[in-house]
Design a protein around this motif. Structure first.
Motif, PDB file in Angstrom:
ATOM      1  N   ASP A   1       0.560   3.821  -2.992  1.00 29.66           N
ATOM      2  CA  ASP A   1       0.196   5.210  -2.670  1.00 29.66           C
ATOM      3  C   ASP A   1       1.262   6.194  -3.146  1.00 29.66           C
ATOM      4  O   ASP A   1       0.956   7.331  -3.492  1.00 29.66           O
ATOM      5  CB  ASP A   1      -0.008   5.380  -1.167  1.00 29.66           C
ATOM      6  CG  ASP A   1      -1.342   4.802  -0.700  1.00 29.66           C
ATOM      7  OD1 ASP A   1      -2.105   4.351  -1.576  1.00 29.66           O
ATOM      8  OD2 ASP A   1      -1.595   4.794   0.511  1.00 29.66           O
TER       9      ASP A   1
ATOM     10  N   GLY B   1      -6.866  -2.134   1.767  1.00 27.71           N
ATOM     11  CA  GLY B   1      -6.953  -0.804   1.174  1.00 27.71           C
ATOM     12  C   GLY B   1      -6.154  -0.597  -0.098  1.00 27.71           C
ATOM     13  O   GLY B   1      -6.045   0.516  -0.573  1.00 27.71           O
ATOM     14  N   VAL B   2      -5.555  -1.660  -0.639  1.00 35.08           N
ATOM     15  CA  VAL B   2      -4.884  -1.506  -1.927  1.00 35.08           C
ATOM     16  C   VAL B   2      -5.952  -1.672  -3.009  1.00 35.08           C
ATOM     17  O   VAL B   2      -6.825  -2.535  -2.896  1.00 35.08           O
ATOM     18  CB  VAL B   2      -3.769  -2.555  -2.103  1.00 35.08           C
ATOM     19  CG1 VAL B   2      -3.005  -2.310  -3.394  1.00 35.08           C
ATOM     20  CG2 VAL B   2      -2.828  -2.540  -0.914  1.00 35.08           C
TER      21      VAL B   2
ATOM     22  N   ARG C   1       0.832  -1.198   0.000  1.00 31.39           N
ATOM     23  CA  ARG C   1       0.000   0.000   0.000  1.00 31.39           C
ATOM     24  C   ARG C   1       0.876   1.260   0.000  1.00 31.39           C
ATOM     25  O   ARG C   1       0.592   2.228  -0.702  1.00 31.39           O
ATOM     26  CB  ARG C   1      -0.896  -0.023   1.239  1.00 31.39           C
ATOM     27  CG  ARG C   1      -2.005   0.986   1.224  1.00 31.39           C
ATOM     28  CD  ARG C   1      -2.880   0.821   2.448  1.00 31.39           C
ATOM     29  NE  ARG C   1      -2.147   1.154   3.663  1.00 31.39           N
ATOM     30  CZ  ARG C   1      -2.513   0.769   4.886  1.00 31.39           C
ATOM     31  NH1 ARG C   1      -3.585   0.023   5.056  1.00 31.39           N
ATOM     32  NH2 ARG C   1      -1.806   1.113   5.935  1.00 31.39           N
TER      33      ARG C   1
END
Lengths: 486, 427
Positions: B330, B361-362, B326
């Motif tokens: 990001d 959350g990726v 992530r």
């Protein structure tokens, strides 16, 4: 002629010396004032609301995604002020008197001003040290493993090339307030240089190295007469070479041409030690050993750093006449420290709690190292690098002054390592290696709460799991959680 | 107009016949068109297609689109993947070995960029099956060693034959990429600094030299016996370096050969960083391991893709959970994902870990690209594989559901139009 002679020595300091890398830190990676101290922050100083960027060091890395994105956006903002003001603290300068309610002003990686009435630039970041003790980072005069490698360099190899600034051991050393260390140098051939002196720049290699090689690590065992004889012969050559160099530079200074004297490397190295350019470490504990070292020092004008020196208190006058400084471990008992087998288990111990006090009285420079130079978590708790301040405090019990005890793990250690131009005290021009303690630095109850190296925050107690579960409000007296529950 | 479904049995017969063709090194080519109907096709290069059909002829995708609007040849065999999801085949950019007997570690630090993993390739049927089972339709088998270690070999799985497997069965490209390794040490730093400086000088000399003699220049190295498959990188340096071992490194600088650089730790990145910064043309993909999260900024500044494992780590000093993938996604770094352990026999759980990344959350796109198009781009084979697109090799995975949902199973692996693994007939 004296000046020319100094230049000659500098010329001798050939390129092998490790040159510290670019010491300029990113200006936007500085620590900021801690929220809990806001009420005691001077009203005149504007506070900035923005958090520091995450690469201050992994200790401040956010664990939430939103934060990390907010900080990514912050990158586009203008750079932070290069100034950091540590205000309202009790400042242990070490080189001078303690300053109450003082300010340490840092610009980038250097201290620029220390005192009670320091003009703080309006845009400076402020670190409030109310009810805290501010001191220079401890200098571990001997350390092991804090640079993240057990690699022993040979030949052209450098420990700095294998350093791991993400090492947990480095972070643990920082949690004890140790910002510099001298490692390695063992198993170096007689007369050769070795070891590494560096700083615990957790998270970056920038500014990690101070000097490599650190110095000479000499063997001069009472049990090996041939080694002693060879060493003395080399030293005799060094004395002659040194005289020839002086004469050569006198010729050059007088505008005459002359042929430069030559010598082999060990001889040149000894000359560097004689000139006070590099330290020469040598082990010695018993009065017999120390007598031999004092004689060596006097015979060849050779400054020596004697490691151990258990019985030094018996002969302070002799040691003071010789150019000898001492690294001692005040809690080291003599068993197993001597080369005289009959005294291993029997005979007088020779140890005295007053050793450091007598050295102080005799004017002999002394530094303190922990009983073991490791960061250890098992078995020998309290006797490793993590409690180096307690080792120093132990000398006070034997009569040493508190000032000298603090010096022994800061400025004296730096002077012995010949890095006191960089570290060891809070003085203008020195590296911003600064520790905020909750109590006096040598108090056995104290914790390093914030540690800066080269002006960057590398450790914060509250953010690292080593000690953040221990929450005691030492600022209001002696009471802690444990104390209250009783 | 929907074509009539036919039985699968006929298809298997074709596959078996074609597997033999693959042995000869020829590109798989089904003479018969094949149409695969799926509930959803994740093309990677474009939007997902609902109720899609993938048409395959001669081992290539000739059409892909919604069933309603895509023409399917009358004579095509049809796989009616009712309810199935399709993705491109996975691509492993840095597989260490194939099967237990195929250890490729050469040991020690060496400086032999002309060493070929292909020469040491010792595939096993078990290894091939593991590859296929995980969804890998291409694997770049690297030389795991320090320094400029050697050149990787690109392989693909095939359906099991009734005889021992040979290297030629799996071989796609003999000299695909340059494998490198670095650990923080004076010796390795010197080797890297000096080697890259030599390459830089060679390129400068080459640029400043007058052109004419290039027509008569010999090939940079003898070509392998196999005819060059279609997904080999374009061309090599036309003028060899004086030291043949430098030639592949020059190729990496020129962007003609992919580079894969294994770094022993995050600290190694810091040590190598200033050296790599001097050579902006040198863009190898880097593998860092568990500590990768510490050096996101440095990797981003270098502008190189990263090959990493989907695992999460706990920061040793804070017990804060970190999702390194992530952090990199990001930061805008291209991330290729590989199983936790690069040995082929330990690929179990990879899809689950990919699904976990999405939960952490990726983005789905980043995860799916990380196993398909991004590794293809790293290896320079993105024109051939890595997405479901017309013209690309027909490397297709069929899943029982969303491949990024825990519980979904890989039900069929198709390589070049040929089924190499079918969950229904697996022993």
């Amino acid at each position: 002629v004296t000046r020319a002679w100094k230049i000659a020595v500098l010329v001798l300091a050939f390129a092998a010396d490790f040159q510290a890398q670019d010491p300029t830190p990113a200006p936007d990676s500085q620590p900021e004032s801690r929220p809990e101290s806001s009420e005691s922050s001077p009203a005149s100083r504007p506070r900035r609301g923005r958090r520091p960027r995450s690469e201050t060091g992994p200790t401040t890395r956010p664990d939430s995604r939103a934060e990390s994105r907010a900080e990514a956006r912050a990158e586009s903002k203008p750079a932070e002020s290069p100034f950091l003001a540590i205000v309202n603290g009790t400042i242990h300068t070490v080189s001078g008197p303690v300053i109450r309610q003082g300010t340490v002003l840092v610009k980038n990686d250097k201290i620029v001003q220390v005192g009670r009435n320091v003009q703080v630039p309006a845009d400076a970041r402020v670190l409030d040290a109310s009810n805290k003790h501010v001191g220079p980072g401890f200098v571990a005069v001997r350390s092991f493993g804090t640079f993240g490698t057990s690699f022993t360099p040979r030949g052209e190899e450098k420990m700095a090339d294998a350093a791991n600034p993400f090492s947990q051991t480095m972070l643990m050393a920082l949690s004890s307030g140790i910002t510099s260390g001298c490692e390695g140098g063992t198993f170096v051939p007689q007369g050769q240089l070795g070891g590494f002196i560096g700083k615990h720049t957790y998270g970056t290699l920038d500014g990690l190295g101070i000097r490599e090689p650190a110095g000479m690590f000499l063997q001069y065992s009472a049990g090996d007469m041939s080694q002693r004889q060879q060493t003395r012969e080399t030293l005799q050559k060094a004395v002659e070479h040194r005289a020839k160099l002086k004469a050569w530079y006198a010729e050059l200074a007088a505008g005459r041409t002359a042929k430069a004297p030559t010598a082999d490397e060990a001889v040149k190295n000894f000359v560097r030690v004689m000139e006070g350019e590099l330290p020469c470490f040598i082990a010695g504990n018993t009065a017999t050993e120390l007598e031999g070292l004092a004689e060596l020092s006097l015979d060849f004008d050779l400054p020596l750093v004697v490691v151990g020196a258990t019985e030094a208190w018996t002969m302070t006058g002799r040691l003071a006449r010789a150019k000898i400084s001492v690294i001692l471990s005040p809690r080291q008992r003599p068993q197993g420290i001597t080369n005289e087998p009959t005294r291993f288990y029997e005979g007088p111990s020779g140890w005295s709690i007053e050793n450091a006090a007598k050295l102080e009285g005799g004017g002999i420079p002394w530094a303190v190292q922990s009983l073991t130079p490791f960061v250890g978590t098992g078995g020998i708790a309290g006797r490793d690098l993590l409690q180096v301040n307690m080792d120093a405090a132990f000398t006070v019990r034997g009569g040493a002054s508190e000032d000298a005890a603090l010096r022994a793990v800061t400025l004296s250690a730096a002077e012995i390592l010949k890095i006191s131009d960089r570290v060891g005290s809070l003085d203008a021009g020195k590296d911003a290696d600064i520790v905020l303690f909750d109590l006096e630095p040598l108090d056995y109850r104290s914790f390093a709460e914030v540690v800066l190296v080269n002006g960057k925050t590398v450790y914060e107690k509250d953010k690292v799991s080593f000690f953040n579960h221990i929450q005691t409000d030492r600022s209001k007296g002696l009471k802690g959680r444990w104390w209250n529950e009783r | 107009m929907r074509p009539r479904p036919r039985t699968f049995r006929r298809l298997y017969a074709i596959v078996s016949a074609l597997a033999l063709a693959a042995v000869a090194g020829a590109q798989d080519a089904s003479p018969h068109p094949l149409a695969i109907r799926v509930k959803r096709a994740l093309t990677i290069s474009g939007d997902p297609i609902e109720d899609a059909v993938i048409v395959i002829e001669n081992g290539r995708i000739t059409a892909i689109g919604a069933q309603a609007s895509t023409d399917v040849p009358e004579e095509a065999d049809v796989i009616d993947g009712d309810g199935l999801w399709a993705t491109p085949g996975f691509i492993h950019p840095a597989a260490l070995a194939m099967g237990p007997s195929a250890a490729l570690e050469l040991g020690g630090r060496n400086n032999s960029a002309d060493r070929l993993a292909a020469d040491d390739l010792a595939p096993t049927w078990a290894g091939v099956k593991t590859l296929a089972k995980t969804g890998y339709t291409r694997a770049n088998v690297i030389v795991a060693s320090g320094g400029f270690a050697g050149q990787s070999v690109l392989i693909k799985p095939l359906k099991k034959l009734d005889r021992p497997i040979r290297p030629a069965d799996v071989l796609v490209t003999r000299e695909l990429g340059l494998c490198m390794g670095f650990e923080a040490h004076t010796t390795t730093k010197t080797l890297w600094r000096e080697t890259l400086a030599k390459v830089k000088k060679h390129r400068e000399d080459r640029a400043s030299a007058a052109r004419p003699r290039s027509e008569s220049a010999p090939a940079s190295r003898p070509e392998s016996a196999e005819s060059k498959p279609a997904d080999a990188p374009a061309t090599r340096a036309s003028e060899p370096a004086q030291d043949p071992k430098l030639t592949p490194i020059v190729d990496v600088f020129d962007g003609k050969m992919p580079g894969i650089l294994a770094l022993s730790s995050a600290a190694a990145v810091l040590h190598l960083f200033p050296i790599l910064q001097e050579h902006p043309d040198f863009k190898p993909a880097v593998m860092i391991g568990d500590e990768a999260w510490r050096v996101v900024d440095q990797v981003k500044k270098l502008g190189v893709p990263v090959i990493m494992q989907p695992n999460r780590v706990n920061r040793p000093d804070t017990s804060v959970e970190i999702v390194p993938v992530r952090d990199y996604v990001d930061a805008g770094v291209a991330v290729a994902l590989v199983p936790e352990v690069s040995f082929a026999q330990q690929y179990e759980g990879f899809p689950f870990h990919l699904a976990e990344l999405v939960r952490k959350g990726v983005s789905r796109d980043a995860v799916l690209r990380g196993v398909t198009l991004t590794p293809a781009e790293i290896l320079g084979i993105q024109k051939e594989v890595g997405s479901l697109e017309k013209g690309k090799a027909a490397d297709v995975l069929l899943w029982s559901g969303d491949p990024l949902a825990p519980g979904s199973e890989l039900v069929r692996v198709i390589v070049g139009g040929n089924t190499v693994l079918d969950a229904k007939e697996a022993p």
